[in-house]
Write a protein that holds these residues in place. Sequence first.
Motif, PDB file in Angstrom:
ATOM      1  N   LEU A 172       0.802  -1.219   0.000  1.00 43.56           N
ATOM      2  CA  LEU A 172       0.000   0.000   0.000  1.00 43.56           C
ATOM      3  C   LEU A 172       0.836   1.270   0.000  1.00 43.56           C
ATOM      4  N   GLY A 229       2.603   4.488  -0.674  1.00 50.58           N
ATOM      5  CA  GLY A 229       2.449   5.411  -1.786  1.00 50.58           C
ATOM      6  C   GLY A 229       1.015   5.571  -2.248  1.00 50.58           C
ATOM      7  N   TRP A 230       0.116   4.784  -1.690  1.00 52.65           N
ATOM      8  CA  TRP A 230      -1.289   4.881  -2.093  1.00 52.65           C
ATOM      9  C   TRP A 230      -2.045   5.629  -1.012  1.00 52.65           C
ATOM     10  N   ARG A 231      -2.152   6.878  -1.102  1.00 49.38           N
ATOM     11  CA  ARG A 231      -2.929   7.610  -0.107  1.00 49.38           C
ATOM     12  C   ARG A 231      -4.054   8.340  -0.812  1.00 49.38           C
ATOM     13  N   ASN A 232      -5.005   8.739  -0.024  1.00 46.37           N
ATOM     14  CA  ASN A 232      -6.169   9.423  -0.581  1.00 46.37           C
ATOM     15  C   ASN A 232      -5.981  10.934  -0.491  1.00 46.37           C
ATOM     16  N   PHE A 233      -5.340  11.498  -1.497  1.00 47.54           N
ATOM     17  CA  PHE A 233      -5.193  12.946  -1.462  1.00 47.54           C
ATOM     18  C   PHE A 233      -5.557  13.482  -2.831  1.00 47.54           C
ATOM     19  N   LEU A 288       4.199  10.459   5.075  1.00 50.74           N
ATOM     20  CA  LEU A 288       4.315  11.023   3.733  1.00 50.74           C
ATOM     21  C   LEU A 288       4.826  12.451   3.778  1.00 50.74           C
ATOM     22  N   TYR A 313      -9.505  20.760  -6.837  1.00 49.34           N
ATOM     23  CA  TYR A 313      -9.565  21.695  -5.715  1.00 49.34           C
ATOM     24  C   TYR A 313      -8.312  22.564  -5.625  1.00 49.34           C
ATOM     25  N   THR A 356       7.734   7.981   2.826  1.00 53.62           N
ATOM     26  CA  THR A 356       7.779   8.116   1.369  1.00 53.62           C
ATOM     27  C   THR A 356       7.606   9.572   0.958  1.00 53.62           C
ATOM     28  N   ALA A 411       7.481   8.637  -4.856  1.00 50.38           N
ATOM     29  CA  ALA A 411       6.304   8.306  -5.657  1.00 50.38           C
ATOM     30  C   ALA A 411       5.840   9.576  -6.352  1.00 50.38           C
ATOM     31  N   ARG A 436       7.742   5.284  -7.750  1.00 49.17           N
ATOM     32  CA  ARG A 436       6.440   4.649  -7.969  1.00 49.17           C
ATOM     33  C   ARG A 436       5.511   5.627  -8.685  1.00 49.17           C
ATOM     34  N   ASN A 455     -11.022   7.443  -5.739  1.00 51.63           N
ATOM     35  CA  ASN A 455     -11.309   8.658  -4.968  1.00 51.63           C
ATOM     36  C   ASN A 455     -12.709   9.111  -5.331  1.00 51.63           C
ATOM     37  N   ARG A 502      -7.345  -0.523  -3.999  1.00 49.35           N
ATOM     38  CA  ARG A 502      -6.713   0.099  -2.838  1.00 49.35           C
ATOM     39  C   ARG A 502      -7.632   0.098  -1.623  1.00 49.35           C
ATOM     40  N   GLU A 514      -4.911  18.633   1.313  1.00 49.76           N
ATOM     41  CA  GLU A 514      -5.776  19.532   0.536  1.00 49.76           C
ATOM     42  C   GLU A 514      -5.890  20.916   1.163  1.00 49.76           C
TER      43      GLU A 514
END
Lengths: 91, 398
Positions: free
Chosen positions: A85, A87-91, B16, B33, B66, B102, B124, B198, B241, B284
């Motif tokens: 997972l 590198g897979w974030r919800n942004f 992150l 956004y 990361t 990434a 990535r 998303n 995911r 965000e």
Amino acid sequence: MRRRKSLVALAGLNALAAALNTLPVQAAVSPEQESPIHRLHEIRRAYVDALGQEKQDDRTKVAQYWGNFPNFPNFPNWANWNNWLNGWRNF
Amino acid sequence: MAEFLNPASFRGVTQLLIMQPTAFCNIDCEYCYLPNRGDRTAMTVETARDAARFIFDAGLNAPGFTVVWHAGEPLVVRPRWYRLALAAMQEVAPQGLTLPHAIQTNGMLIDEEWCDFFLETGMRVGVSLDGPARLHDARRKTRSGQGTHGRVMRGIEQLQRRGVAFHIIAVVGRPTLAAADEFMDFFQSHGISNIGLNIEEIEGPIHTSTLQADGSQQGFRAFFARVIERASQAVPVIRLREREDLLACLESPGFGKFGYNSQNVPFGIVTVSVGGGLFTFSPELAGTRHDRFGDFSIGQLPGASVDRILASPTFQALWPEIEAGVKRCRESCPYFDVCLGGAPSNKLAENGSFDSTETMHCRLSHQAVADAVLADLEGRMPRLEQAPAAGAYGTAGP
């Protein structure tokens, strides 16, 4: 054995659900309460039990790993638990 | 929570570091956004170095830390700049730590040079693609209003031809909910096997979403249930995911004990804007403005330090309100253990306050997903007795 135990538990749950379906009080159970989130812990237990010993060993390693970060016992990191997972974030 | 207000307490917390190499974007998606998408200013290599130095000097980096290049179209800045920036960041990293990078791109500018770079650096790659052209081109457009699907697919084909691994992030709006099979047919037929979803969010300057319509939660739940079904039937299996994340959550030995997620704990995510502004909590928030919180910046590179940030008026205004909102979620929501208090940026945009609870983002991205994944698990459990093969649940390995 773990899997069998969990299946017995699930079979019990299924039997309970079937029994509930025959009861006249069925209408008292709201659709909201039927949502699986209300069975989260039972589903999780059965899922984790079914994963097998290999995963159990991994879980122990992860628990030890997070033990190195006592300042944030409340801080989760699903991503590091499952490296896929990263590198897979919800942004 | 006062013990958190000590710089040493934040060691090892940052998962992150989100870097904005430029705010500029070469396309103009209707649901975006991000502000300042026409500003072509690029980050300096020195700012990239300062960002890494800020993290490592304070020991903020968590294991698995990361760097993600995003928040504008990152491929607008060319590979030669990234080579310098990555080297500068690596120079200040602790000995023995190779920084993982990434990038999240709209895919329009992928060419041979980029493929060489991705293969050389191991970066990535995530590509934003909303499915088939009919769905994608409806919202993801050029500045002149043309669809972008064709160029993105050419970029993806190039990645595939060169053997560059990538994942897709697809934005799901109301029209997608009725097209689960078309959506999955598209990805399967193009050999795409890692997908994140998303939702079309209400965030920053975006005040409406096609998902606000009545019935969206049930629609999203049905959509996601069908997507799970199709993903597990696909050969090779398609990894989702959201499903993988929820399974990882269930598998975690800390399940039920965690109180925060990476968006609502200080420094869980650190975002650095093109000009060196520092932000935390939801990425965000960077670049947007608010009457009480200004531009949400908690510091400025170079020269920022954790102790100064903790004492700053912006941080002192943000953290108690965010924490109060998490507490209310913990006390009131049956989904808390799988969500851990929601996303501050969505709470602010939808409810007008961080000190609030449920949002459309919660209902779709967490609640509907959890409902669908848990129902799927329940449905699979009895079948294991007949087919107890390893990986029967589709859990992704590392």
